[in-house]
Design an enzyme around this catalytic site. Structure first.
Site, PDB file in Angstrom:
ATOM      1  N   GLU A 140      -5.650  -8.677   1.003  1.00 42.69           N
ATOM      2  CA  GLU A 140      -6.307  -8.286   2.251  1.00 42.69           C
ATOM      3  C   GLU A 140      -7.778  -7.997   1.970  1.00 42.69           C
ATOM      4  O   GLU A 140      -8.101  -7.302   1.010  1.00 42.69           O
ATOM      5  CB  GLU A 140      -5.709  -6.999   2.848  1.00 42.69           C
TER       6      GLU A 140
ATOM      7  N   GLU B 137       0.795  -1.236   0.000  1.00 41.19           N
ATOM      8  CA  GLU B 137       0.000   0.000   0.000  1.00 41.19           C
ATOM      9  C   GLU B 137       0.824   1.282   0.000  1.00 41.19           C
ATOM     10  O   GLU B 137       0.792   2.060   0.974  1.00 41.19           O
ATOM     11  CB  GLU B 137      -0.961   0.006   1.192  1.00 41.19           C
TER      12      GLU B 137
END
Ligand code: FCB
Length: 803
Positions: free
Chosen positions: A376, A175
């Site tokens: 995720e 991320e």
């Protein structure tokens, strides 16, 4: 995109045969042992130890103590049947100051972890950077310093040298958007800096680190290389409930700009070797692009095998001229980030599973060369431990709906290879500390006891069957509890609601059944005494939702109704019904008991929805009077009275040739205002002169031109809407008429612009917010068994210079 056929065996919604099922964690969130084995400090140690930075001052010092308990944790993963485990390597455990030789103890820990996993038949997926930058590198500028990317490449080499013989799948950076924007752009994550220019530099260097790291891994023979991004479908509020809705040009631009910032700023350089133009333009404005050097984009654009997708919630935006930029999205001026009316997790994130299918389908179309892996997906809820169980039905429902969405995407051809839940364990949720629990395994942070939640047990079955039951997992019902306990439904609800009227003996029997069945008294269940869901649908009906969304009065009305409902403790579901399918959906939704009542915003006299809703028997109140044929109660403003007030005022000013610009003839409001105009004129014997507009400024201008053509001698105009009146004012001044000397003009609604018009507009003030509040109150009263009635609020005339 190639179409994959997945067999639907019997009762199972099957995933592809080699689909990977697993769970994910990150080093700083679970390891603890912050000073063991020569580990150096990371930016998260510094940040979390700085007062006021994390909730309740929580730090990752101990976390889940996974560093010492990894063997037990792996055993538990095996019991849950996980096929893969994604963990991250703490850079400061390997290189305490971010460069130089590796520390043996640090590497040794991951070495043992990998062996343990392989022995348990669990495939290790290694993330190299999950936000715990060595503090020493931050002291030299952190990710705003280009050199950090090169240090990352060295670190990658060290880790691969040690684990590469057993680890095949490598993820470079987790991320980069979150790392750069929350860490350097707005400072709510480590290192806590707040500068848009620094955030863009950090993003670029994180991408560069990915490229350099991927090259190292490729050269070293890694078999699968991935980049993990937080990807989020960007949509307008209307698209949340209706993905097929086509947004206006302005809204599309807003969606595209935000999509470029959050998604394509990373996807395009990594997978296409270029930044999207809107991102470059914003970067230029924010501090320049001199940190992007020649050759960087080639370095960043390394071939990767997998794209890791972290999906939690969509991003909902629309165009809103004048709105200042959102600090997390530099360059987002004139865009409003709005909430949705979908249910939310404990993080306040809207639960929109269809966002995942949209995302996967889009990625497979736009970047077909890369395989997809959900690295995720998960949710925090306020879990309650009941004995040795955690009945986290909300989390199970979250996973189930997202897996259904993933399955739907695979069926349309998305190349999705696996799904990793976030997270294996409750853990240190960054700025939220330990207050937000994402685990499928509960962790008691006092004792470090692990307790698989119901969602973990459910996930084990999903893995075992390589799919989901076609039938949705059913939450245990109140009826089931009553049957098991041998008592009535009402006894069960009284126990759940903590009423003191049930004897201890029965209370114990009921609670036993509740625990055995894993019954979760969610908000709907808690309200079972009253049989309430505590949800209200706010339904916007009519064929021109798009046009209405731009209407300031309309949004003020919807906002006030929403606020009033929320203040009364109701959850609000906003639904659009601007097509036959949309209406049917609303009707079914209301009829199936999802909501206690409906506030209906309906514009057209011919709208069949009020009648259809009336047939469902659910309490409905309409904002504005619906067509005469229905009995639906309503809260309206006095349109007839207001219009006649305006016209009588013009008459009192000595005007005799008073024209009207009416609204769309099928709108009830427009019909009523026209009636008010006619009634006021009828008593005087003056004739009516009418042109029709559609409430917009342009239509008011057109109508005015037509009126001047039809009756050049007219001396006053009543417009049934302020925007039309303002359009008319412009035409009057173009044609050389003086207002009010030659022609006086009055509007209706008293929008803000009325007082700024030149000359300022006399108008009828419609108390929109009061109307919305009144509708909500009528509805709530009806739900509480009170009388069914309607109300009409008086209007007043605001006299300004135009008359
Ligand atoms: C993601 C992070 C992960 C976790 C989840 C909830 O952004 O990658 O570490 O905190 O959010």
């Amino acid at each position: 995109m190639t179409a994959t056929t997945i067999s639907a065996k019997g009762e199972t919604l099957a995933f592809p045969p080699d689909f990977v099922w697993g769970a994910a964690t990150a080093a700083y969130q679970i390891e603890g042992a912050a000073r063991d084995g020569g580990r150096g400090p990371s930016i998260w140690d510094t940040f979390s130890h700085t007062p006021g930075r994390t909730a309740d001052g929580h730090t990752g010092d101990v976390a889940c103590d996974h560093y010492h308990r990894y063997a037990d944790d792996v055993r538990m993963m095996a019991e849950l049947g996980l096929g893969a485990y994604r963990f991250s390597v703490a850079w400061p455990r390997i290189q305490p100051s971010g460069s130089g030789p590796a520390v043996a103890a640090g590497l040794g820990f991951y070495d043992r972890l990998v062996d343990e996993l392989l022995a348990a038949d669990i495939t290790p997926y290694v993330t190299l950077y999950h936000w715990d930058l060595p503090q020493a590198l931050e002291d030299r500028g952190g990710w705003t310093n280009r050199d950090t990317a090169y240090r990352f490449a060295d670190f990658t080499r060290i880790v691969h040298d040690r684990l590469g013989d057993r680890v095949g799948t490598w993820m470079t950076i987790n991320e980069p958007w979150v790392s750069a924007v929350l860490g350097y752009g707005i400072g709510i994550h480590a290192p806590g800096r707040a500068s848009a220019a620094e955030a863009f530099r950090a993003s670029h260097h994180l991408l560069l680190a990915h490229g350099l790291g991927a090259r190292v891994l490729r050269d070293a023979g890694a078999s699968e290389i991935a980049l993990t991004l937080n990807l989020t479908p960007v949509m307008t509020p209307g698209q949340v409930s209706d993905p097929d809705l086509v947004p206006s040009a302005e809204d599309s631009e807003a969606v595209n700009r935000i999509d470029c910032l959050i998604n394509r700023q990373f996807l395009d350089p990594a997978l296409r070797g270029k930044y999207p133009d809107p991102v470059l333009a914003i970067m230029e404005r924010m501090g320049g692009i001199d940190h992007i050097r020649d050759g960087d984009l080639e370095t960043i654009n390394q071939p990767v095998d997998l794209l890791g997708i972290n999906y939690y919630t969509p991003c909902v935006v629309r165009s809103e001229p004048g709105e200042p930029a959102n600090a997390a999205y530099p360059g987002s001026e004139d865009i409003l980030f709005s909430g949705t009316h979908a249910p939310t997790t404990a993080m306040g994130w809207a639960i929109v599973p269809t966002g995942l299918s949209q995302l996967l389908t889009r990625l497979s179309c736009d970047y077909p060369e890369v395989g997809l892996l959900v690295t995720e997906n998960g949710a925090a809820f306020d879990d309650v431990v009941a004995g040795d169980r955690v009945h986290d039905a909300d989390r199970t429902a979250f996973f189930e709906s997202h897996l259904r969405a993933a399955h739907a995407a695979i069926e349309t051809g998305a190349d999705l290879r696996g799904f990793l839940v976030w997270s294996l364990l409750d853990n240190f949720e960054w700025a939220e500390g330990y207050n937000k629990r994402f685990g499928i395994v509960h962790v008691d942070f006092e004792t470090q006891r692990r307790l698989p939640k119901d969602s973990a047990l459910w996930y084990r079955e999903v893995i075992r069957h390589n799919g989901l039951h076609r039938e949705r997992a059913r939450r245990p019902t109140l009826e089931a509890v009553a049957a098991r306990a041998g008592v009535s439904r009402s006894t069960v609800s009284r126990v759940i609601n903590g009423e003191g009227t049930v004897s201890d003996e029965f209370r114990a029997i009921v609670m036993h059944a509740v625990n055995e069945l894993g019954y979760v008294p969610n908000s709907a269940a808690r309200s079972l005494v009253t049989r309430r869901t505590d949800s209200i649908a706010l339904v916007v009906s009519g064929s021109s939702t798009e046009a209405r969304a731009d209407d300031p009065l309309f949004s003020a009305t919807v906002r006030s109704a929403t606020r009033e409902l929320e203040e009364s403790g109701k959850r609000v579901t906003l639904m659009l019904a601007d097509s036959a399918a949309g209406r049917l959906r609303v009707e079914q939704y209301a009829a199936s008991g999802h909501v206690d009542g409906v506030v209906l915003v309906s514009a057209h006299g011919t709208d069949p929805l009020p009648a259809a809703l009336a047939r469902t028997g659910i309490p409905v109140v309409s904002l504005g009077r619906p067509a005469v044929a229905t009995q639906t109660p309503y809260a309206d403003i006095d349109n007839v009275g207001g219009a006649s007030l305006a016209v009588r005022h013009l008459l009192a000013r000595g005007r005799r040739r008073i024209a009207a610009i009416s609204g769309p003839p099928d709108a009830v409001t427009a019909q009523e205002r026209l009636r008010g105009y006619r009634e006021a004129l009828r008593d005087t014997g003056h004739r009516s002169i009418i042109a029709v507009g559609d409430l917009t400024l342009a239509s008011g201008a057109d109508a005015m031109r037509q009126l001047l053509h039809d009756d050049p001698a007219l001396d006053a105009v009543f417009a049934a809407g302020d925007l039309m009146a303002i359009g008319a004012l412009r035409v009057l001044s173009e044609s050389g008429r003086r207002v009010p000397d030659d022609v006086a003009i009055a509007g209706f609604d008293d929008i803000e612009a009325a007082s700024y018009a030149v000359p300022a507009l006399t108008t009828v003030r419609a108390p929109r917010e009061d109307q919305a509040r009144a509708a909500v109150r009528l509805l709530l009263r009806q739900i509480d068994g009170g009388p069914v009635s309607s109300t009409i609020l008086p209007t007043e005339l605001v006299i300004r210079e135009s008359t």
